[in-house]
Design a protein around this motif. Structure first.
Motif, PDB file in Angstrom:
ATOM      1  N   LEU A 176      66.758 -25.377  26.634  1.00 37.27           N
ATOM      2  CA  LEU A 176      66.877 -23.918  26.742  1.00 37.27           C
ATOM      3  C   LEU A 176      65.901 -23.213  25.810  1.00 37.27           C
ATOM      4  O   LEU A 176      65.295 -22.202  26.184  1.00 37.27           O
ATOM      5  N   ARG A 177      65.728 -23.769  24.599  1.00 30.07           N
ATOM      6  CA  ARG A 177      64.774 -23.162  23.654  1.00 30.07           C
ATOM      7  C   ARG A 177      63.360 -23.207  24.226  1.00 30.07           C
ATOM      8  O   ARG A 177      62.563 -22.295  24.013  1.00 30.07           O
ATOM      9  N   ALA A 178      63.050 -24.293  24.968  1.00 28.49           N
ATOM     10  CA  ALA A 178      61.699 -24.446  25.520  1.00 28.49           C
ATOM     11  C   ALA A 178      61.390 -23.372  26.557  1.00 28.49           C
ATOM     12  O   ALA A 178      60.223 -23.071  26.806  1.00 28.49           O
ATOM     13  N   TYR A 179      62.433 -22.821  27.145  1.00 25.32           N
ATOM     14  CA  TYR A 179      62.232 -21.786  28.179  1.00 25.32           C
ATOM     15  C   TYR A 179      62.584 -20.390  27.677  1.00 25.32           C
ATOM     16  O   TYR A 179      62.477 -19.414  28.418  1.00 25.32           O
ATOM     17  N   ALA A 180      62.999 -20.305  26.421  1.00 21.00           N
ATOM     18  CA  ALA A 180      63.451 -19.017  25.890  1.00 21.00           C
ATOM     19  C   ALA A 180      62.319 -18.000  25.794  1.00 21.00           C
ATOM     20  O   ALA A 180      62.564 -16.799  25.739  1.00 21.00           O
ATOM     21  N   LEU A 219      63.240 -13.899  35.304  1.00 21.55           N
ATOM     22  CA  LEU A 219      62.948 -15.317  35.502  1.00 21.55           C
ATOM     23  C   LEU A 219      63.571 -16.143  34.371  1.00 21.55           C
ATOM     24  O   LEU A 219      64.132 -17.219  34.610  1.00 21.55           O
ATOM     25  N   ARG A 220      63.497 -15.618  33.147  1.00 18.26           N
ATOM     26  CA  ARG A 220      64.109 -16.316  32.003  1.00 18.26           C
ATOM     27  C   ARG A 220      65.613 -16.476  32.228  1.00 18.26           C
ATOM     28  O   ARG A 220      66.171 -17.552  32.002  1.00 18.26           O
ATOM     29  N   GLU A 221      66.266 -15.425  32.680  1.00 10.99           N
ATOM     30  CA  GLU A 221      67.709 -15.484  32.927  1.00 10.99           C
ATOM     31  C   GLU A 221      68.039 -16.525  33.997  1.00 10.99           C
ATOM     32  O   GLU A 221      68.967 -17.334  33.842  1.00 10.99           O
ATOM     33  N   LEU A 222      67.268 -16.512  35.084  1.00  7.76           N
ATOM     34  CA  LEU A 222      67.547 -17.435  36.186  1.00  7.76           C
ATOM     35  C   LEU A 222      67.285 -18.884  35.789  1.00  7.76           C
ATOM     36  O   LEU A 222      68.108 -19.781  36.061  1.00  7.76           O
ATOM     37  N   VAL A 223      66.161 -19.137  35.150  1.00 12.27           N
ATOM     38  CA  VAL A 223      65.800 -20.517  34.813  1.00 12.27           C
ATOM     39  C   VAL A 223      66.756 -21.086  33.768  1.00 12.27           C
ATOM     40  O   VAL A 223      67.205 -22.235  33.885  1.00 12.27           O
ATOM     41  N   THR A 224      67.093 -20.300  32.774  1.00  8.00           N
ATOM     42  CA  THR A 224      67.972 -20.835  31.725  1.00  8.00           C
ATOM     43  C   THR A 224      69.398 -21.043  32.248  1.00  8.00           C
ATOM     44  O   THR A 224      70.069 -22.011  31.875  1.00  8.00           O
ATOM     45  N   ALA A 225      69.850 -20.155  33.141  1.00  5.95           N
ATOM     46  CA  ALA A 225      71.177 -20.367  33.730  1.00  5.95           C
ATOM     47  C   ALA A 225      71.169 -21.618  34.601  1.00  5.95           C
ATOM     48  O   ALA A 225      72.124 -22.410  34.587  1.00  5.95           O
TER      49      ALA A 225
END
Ligand SMILES: [Fe+2]
Length: 280
Positions: free
Chosen positions: A12-16, A23-29
Motif C-alpha cells: 500500500l505504501r508503494a502505491y500511496a 486512481l490511488r483510492e481504487l488501486v489501494t482498495a
C-alpha cells in the motif's frame, strides 16, 4: 520477510504516491481486498495459478463480437452491484448492460418495428420519458435491443441481418415514445467459454429472465441503462446475472380491439431520468 499484514502495508505504501487521487483510492482498495482474499482463504499456489489461467482464458474468449469479461462480471453480480452503487434517486432503476450491446444502431421513426415479422410475437412498447419532477423530456433518446424468438441476438445469429432487433427512437414534445418489437424470450447466456465452466462448477443455470434492453438518455440528464422485463417470465427470481428489479417488470398484455391491429401484445413502460450531475 514481512508477515502478511506487514506485506500488505508495504504494498500500500508503494502505491500511496499515486498522483491521481481517484486512481490511488481504487488501486489501494483493490490491493487491500485482494490481500485479504488470499489471507482469508489460505490461497494455495495452485489455486492462484488456476485463477490466473481462468482470467487468461476469459481474455482469449473475447473478440469483436463477444465480451467474456462483461459476462464474468455479470454472473458474479459485480455488474448489478455497480448498478446499485450508481443508481440515481427517483430515477428508473438501472440494470446490466450485458454483453450484447452494439453501438451505432439505426435511428428509426416512432412506432417502427425494430425486427422482422418472423422474429416473434409483435409487441407495441410505449410510454413517456420524464424527469424526476415529472417534467416531460422531449428529444430523449431510447437505444433498444433484444433477442429474437430463437433466443439469439443478431451478433450471435448469421440468419439475422446486422442491427436486427435494435434501434434508436426519440421522444416527442410530450416525452412520449413508441416502437414495435417482438415479445422477448428467455435465453441462455453463453456457456461454451470459461464463464460456462464457472456456472457448471457452481451448479447454476444459465438462463436470463426475458427482457428488452434500453439505454435512455437526454441532454441535461443522467442516462440510464436498463431493461423491460416480462412479468410472465419464469426466471424473474433466478436471473443468471442478477439483473431483475421489481420496478422494471412490466405486463405484456394481449392486445385489445382498441390497440393497433398489427400487434399481439402491448406494454406500457415509462422511464424517469435524474438531472445530470453538476461538473466538479
Ligand atoms: Fe439481453
Amino acid at each position: 520477510m514481512p508477515d502478511a499484514t506487514e506485506l500488505t502495508e508495504e504494498v500500500l505504501r508503494a502505491y500511496a504516491g499515486t498522483p491521481d487521487p481517484r486512481l490511488r483510492e481504487l488501486v489501494t482498495a483493490l490491493i487491500r481486498h485482494l490481500h485479504a482474499f488470499a489471507a482469508e482463504t489460505g490461497l494455495t499456489h495452485e489455486e492462484w495459478l488456476a485463477g490466473l489461467d481462468f482470467l487468461t482464458a476469459v481474455g482469449h474468449t473475447c473478440d469483436d463480437q463477444r465480451q467474456e469479461f462483461v459476462l464474468l462480471s455479470d454472473v458474479l453480480g459485480l455488474s448489478a452491484q455497480v448498478d446499485h452503487v450508481n443508481a440515481a434517486a427517483g430515477a428508473t432503476e438501472p440494470t446490466v448492460l450485458g454483453p450484447f450491446y452494439r453501438p451505432g444502431a439505426p435511428r428509426r421513426e416512432a412506432g417502427a418495428h425494430i425486427g422482422r415479422p418472423g422474429d416473434g410475437a409483435a409487441t407495441l412498447i410505449r410510454g413517456r420519458v420524464t424527469g424526476t419532477s415529472a417534467e416531460p423530456i422531449a428529444g430523449a433518446s431510447l437505444d433498444v435491443w433484444q433477442c429474437a424468438a430463437n433466443g439469439l441476438y443478431d451478433t450471435q445469429d448469421p440468419e439475422q441481418p446486422a442491427f436486427n432487433l435494435r434501434g434508436i427512437f426519440s421522444t416527442g414534445a410530450d416525452g412520449g415514445y413508441e416502437f414495435r418489437t417482438v415479445r422477448p424470450v428467455s435465453y441462455p447466456i453463453p456457456v461454451d467459454g470459461p464463464v460456462g465452466a464457472l456456472l457448471r462448477a457452481a451448479g447454476r443455470h444459465n438462463w436470463r429472465a426475458s427482457h428488452v434492453h434500453a439505454i435512455v438518455s437526454a441532454p441535461g440528464y443522467q442516462a440510464v441503462t436498463t431493461h423491460i422485463f416480462d412479468a410472465a417470465n419464469e426466471y424473474l427470481r433466478s436471473d443468471a446475472v442478477f439483473g431483475v428489479r421489481d420496478s422494471l417488470v412490466q405486463e405484456f398484455r394481449p392486445a385489445s380491439p382498441g390497440d393497433p391491429a398489427d400487434v399481439s401484445f402491448v406494454v406500457d413502460a415509462d422511464f424517469v431520468l435524474a438531472p445530470a450531475m453538476p461538473r466538479t
